[in-house]
Design an enzyme around this catalytic site. Structure first.
Site, PDB file in Angstrom:
ATOM      1  N   ASP A 237      99.898  20.665 -42.889  1.00 33.30           N
ATOM      2  CA  ASP A 237      98.778  20.359 -42.017  1.00 33.30           C
ATOM      3  C   ASP A 237      98.542  21.158 -40.826  1.00 33.30           C
ATOM      4  O   ASP A 237      99.374  22.220 -40.745  1.00 33.30           O
ATOM      5  CB  ASP A 237      98.820  18.794 -41.661  1.00 33.30           C
ATOM      6  CG  ASP A 237      97.490  18.338 -41.547  1.00 33.30           C
ATOM      7  OD1 ASP A 237      96.322  18.839 -41.040  1.00 33.30           O
ATOM      8  OD2 ASP A 237      97.290  16.890 -41.678  1.00 33.30           O
TER       9      ASP A 237
ATOM     10  N   ASP B 271      91.146  21.643 -40.301  1.00 32.96           N
ATOM     11  CA  ASP B 271      92.183  20.531 -40.804  1.00 32.96           C
ATOM     12  C   ASP B 271      91.406  19.663 -41.972  1.00 32.96           C
ATOM     13  O   ASP B 271      90.118  19.034 -41.785  1.00 32.96           O
ATOM     14  CB  ASP B 271      91.977  19.533 -39.132  1.00 32.96           C
ATOM     15  CG  ASP B 271      92.754  18.322 -39.468  1.00 32.96           C
ATOM     16  OD1 ASP B 271      93.518  18.114 -40.605  1.00 32.96           O
ATOM     17  OD2 ASP B 271      92.523  17.534 -38.687  1.00 32.96           O
TER      18      ASP B 271
ATOM     19  N   HIS C 272      95.739  17.237 -47.024  1.00 31.09           N
ATOM     20  CA  HIS C 272      94.865  16.323 -47.279  1.00 31.09           C
ATOM     21  C   HIS C 272      93.247  17.249 -47.512  1.00 31.09           C
ATOM     22  O   HIS C 272      93.175  18.311 -47.018  1.00 31.09           O
ATOM     23  CB  HIS C 272      94.533  15.488 -46.266  1.00 31.09           C
ATOM     24  CG  HIS C 272      94.353  15.742 -44.898  1.00 31.09           C
ATOM     25  ND1 HIS C 272      93.083  15.703 -44.334  1.00 31.09           N
ATOM     26  CD2 HIS C 272      95.126  16.191 -43.940  1.00 31.09           C
ATOM     27  CE1 HIS C 272      93.326  16.126 -43.128  1.00 31.09           C
ATOM     28  NE2 HIS C 272      94.283  16.332 -42.706  1.00 31.09           N
TER      29      HIS C 272
ATOM     30  N   HIS D 111      89.763  18.886 -34.644  1.00 28.30           N
ATOM     31  CA  HIS D 111      88.932  17.690 -34.623  1.00 28.30           C
ATOM     32  C   HIS D 111      87.387  18.213 -33.799  1.00 28.30           C
ATOM     33  O   HIS D 111      86.979  17.464 -33.329  1.00 28.30           O
ATOM     34  CB  HIS D 111      89.260  16.503 -34.234  1.00 28.30           C
ATOM     35  CG  HIS D 111      90.126  15.887 -35.299  1.00 28.30           C
ATOM     36  ND1 HIS D 111      90.606  14.501 -35.346  1.00 28.30           N
ATOM     37  CD2 HIS D 111      90.930  16.400 -36.529  1.00 28.30           C
ATOM     38  CE1 HIS D 111      91.465  14.304 -36.491  1.00 28.30           C
ATOM     39  NE2 HIS D 111      91.559  15.277 -36.979  1.00 28.30           N
TER      40      HIS D 111
ATOM     41  N   GLU E  90      93.108  10.998 -45.311  1.00 25.86           N
ATOM     42  CA  GLU E  90      94.191  11.249 -44.352  1.00 25.86           C
ATOM     43  C   GLU E  90      93.762  10.760 -43.051  1.00 25.86           C
ATOM     44  O   GLU E  90      94.403  10.060 -42.087  1.00 25.86           O
ATOM     45  CB  GLU E  90      94.900  12.475 -44.436  1.00 25.86           C
ATOM     46  CG  GLU E  90      96.119  12.830 -43.510  1.00 25.86           C
ATOM     47  CD  GLU E  90      95.969  13.276 -42.037  1.00 25.86           C
ATOM     48  OE1 GLU E  90      96.825  13.264 -41.222  1.00 25.86           O
ATOM     49  OE2 GLU E  90      94.606  13.357 -41.602  1.00 25.86           O
ATOM     50  N   GLU E  91      92.452  11.134 -42.769  1.00 28.43           N
ATOM     51  CA  GLU E  91      91.951  11.028 -41.456  1.00 28.43           C
ATOM     52  C   GLU E  91      91.416   9.613 -41.015  1.00 28.43           C
ATOM     53  O   GLU E  91      91.394   9.195 -39.723  1.00 28.43           O
ATOM     54  CB  GLU E  91      90.480  11.980 -41.278  1.00 28.43           C
ATOM     55  CG  GLU E  91      90.807  13.425 -41.522  1.00 28.43           C
ATOM     56  CD  GLU E  91      91.500  14.014 -40.219  1.00 28.43           C
ATOM     57  OE1 GLU E  91      92.048  13.326 -39.421  1.00 28.43           O
ATOM     58  OE2 GLU E  91      91.994  14.989 -40.294  1.00 28.43           O
TER      59      GLU E  91
HETATM   60 CO    CO Z   1      92.808  15.631 -38.461  1.00 30.40          CO
HETATM   61 ZN    ZN Z   2      94.893  16.936 -40.714  1.00 29.89          ZN
END
Ligand code: CO
Ligand code: ZN
Length: 328
Positions: free
Chosen positions: A214, A161, A59, A300, A191-192
């Site tokens: 990922d 990420d 992503h 994150h 995606e998030e």
């Molecule tokens: Co993420």
């Molecule tokens: Zn991710």
């Protein structure tokens, strides 16, 4: 590592990913792939083959914030884009598209006790609403400020990420020597915020097999739950996350490829989140899906931490998976 740096330095929260798309689309074309985009913006890079249809996904979006109100004193109120750890937002820097930087602040109690995002605000140093509105409007998005740094074999950055996943796909696209598979490298949007781009792009591609690339949590920090996944452990081969039970045959094949090619690996069970693998697996009558993950600490946060050796193990494994003669 220059490409990884470039990819992470692009500010692209979910749905505002055009700058990543254009960089990736240009590179994919240079590598001789046929490039299309779908309605949600995902970039699909295709190399025709006579074998099975294989979809490789990573992503392009990152987590962030979106402005929902600006008060009379010039403080900016916001909502989350994706999964923010609200406890950790205190005094964190965010950057808007035009370069404006602000600090997330609130009363101490908000971070420690209630973690209500409605009680937090972004301070850009404006003296009132009028001054703030000259720089930031309702609906504008911002991302964490977290510079890319490389020290030895360790990389620390915001948005690993999943720009590291995009990087791994691009490297594999370049490294593949010989493949009969009908290859679709898909750089998925949004995606998030609920694995959205993978859903629409998998519908477009309708693959026979899929592998999502990922990041995944590690079990090697002092307070982490027990897990085989660790920094320096190589590629993490996904068995399960909250969105998917990986296809047993795909998992077995990936492990065999790792063993045969002396690529270090661990087995991943991620209980904390989903990935593109979940959406792809549920496409049409179901797609045999697996995942290759990069072990990353502090996911994150503006300081996601990974090992170059692990990233390289993922590139090698994905390359082998693309060259492998997949059969149902
Ligand atoms: Co993420
Ligand atoms: Zn991710």
């Amino acid at each position: 590592m220059d490409l990884l740096k470039r990819l992470t330095e692009i500010d692209a929260p979910s749905g505002r990913e055009d700058m990543v798309y254009s960089l990736i689309a240009d590179m994919a074309k240079e590598l001789g792939y046929e490039v299309t985009t779908d309605g949600l913006g995902s970039v699909i890079a295709h190399k025709k083959g006579d074998g099975k249809k294989l979809m490789l996904a990573a992503h392009t979006d990152e987590i962030g914030v979106i402005v929902n109100y600006i008060d009379d004193n010039g403080f900016i109120h916001f909502s989350a884009i994706g999964g923010l750890y609200k406890k950790e937002l205190q005094k964190r820097r965010v950057r808007f598209k035009n370069g404006t930087v602000g600090i997330i602040a609130a009363d101490e109690d908000v971070f420690e006790k209630t973690q209500e995002i409605n009680k937090m605000y972004i301070d850009i140093g404006a003296k009132d609403r009028e001054e703030a509105e000259r720089l930031v409007q309702i609906g504008d998005t911002a991302v964490f400020d977290g510079a890319f740094c490389l020290s030895g074999d360790t990389v620390i950055s915001k948005a690993l990420d999943d720009r590291v996943g995009c990087y791994i796909l691009l490297k594999a696209m370049k490294n593949i020597k010989d493949s009969d598979n009908d290859l679709y490298f898909v750089f998925t949007s949004q995606e998030e915020v609920g694995i959205r781009g993978a859903k629409t792009s998998a519908f477009t591609v309708m693959p026979d097999f899929a592998i999502a690339v990922d990041v995944t949590d590690t079990g090697d920090t002092p307070d982490a739950p027990k897990s085989d996944v660790r920094l320096g452990g190589g590629a993490a081969i996904k068995a399960m996350d909250r969105s998917v039970m990986c296809d047993v045959g795909v998992v077995k094949t990936l492990k065999k490829l790792a063993q045969d090619n002396a690529i270090p690996y661990t087995t991943e069970i991620m209980t904390d989140g989903g990935t593109d693998a979940g959406a792809i697996a549920l496409t049409g009558g179901g797609v045999k899906t697996g995942g290759i993950s990069v072990p990353v600490r502090y996911i994150h946060s503006p300081s996601e931490l990974a090992k170059i050796s692990d990233i390289n193990a993922c590139i090698d494994l994905l390359t082998k998976a693309c060259e492998y003669n997949w059969q149902i």
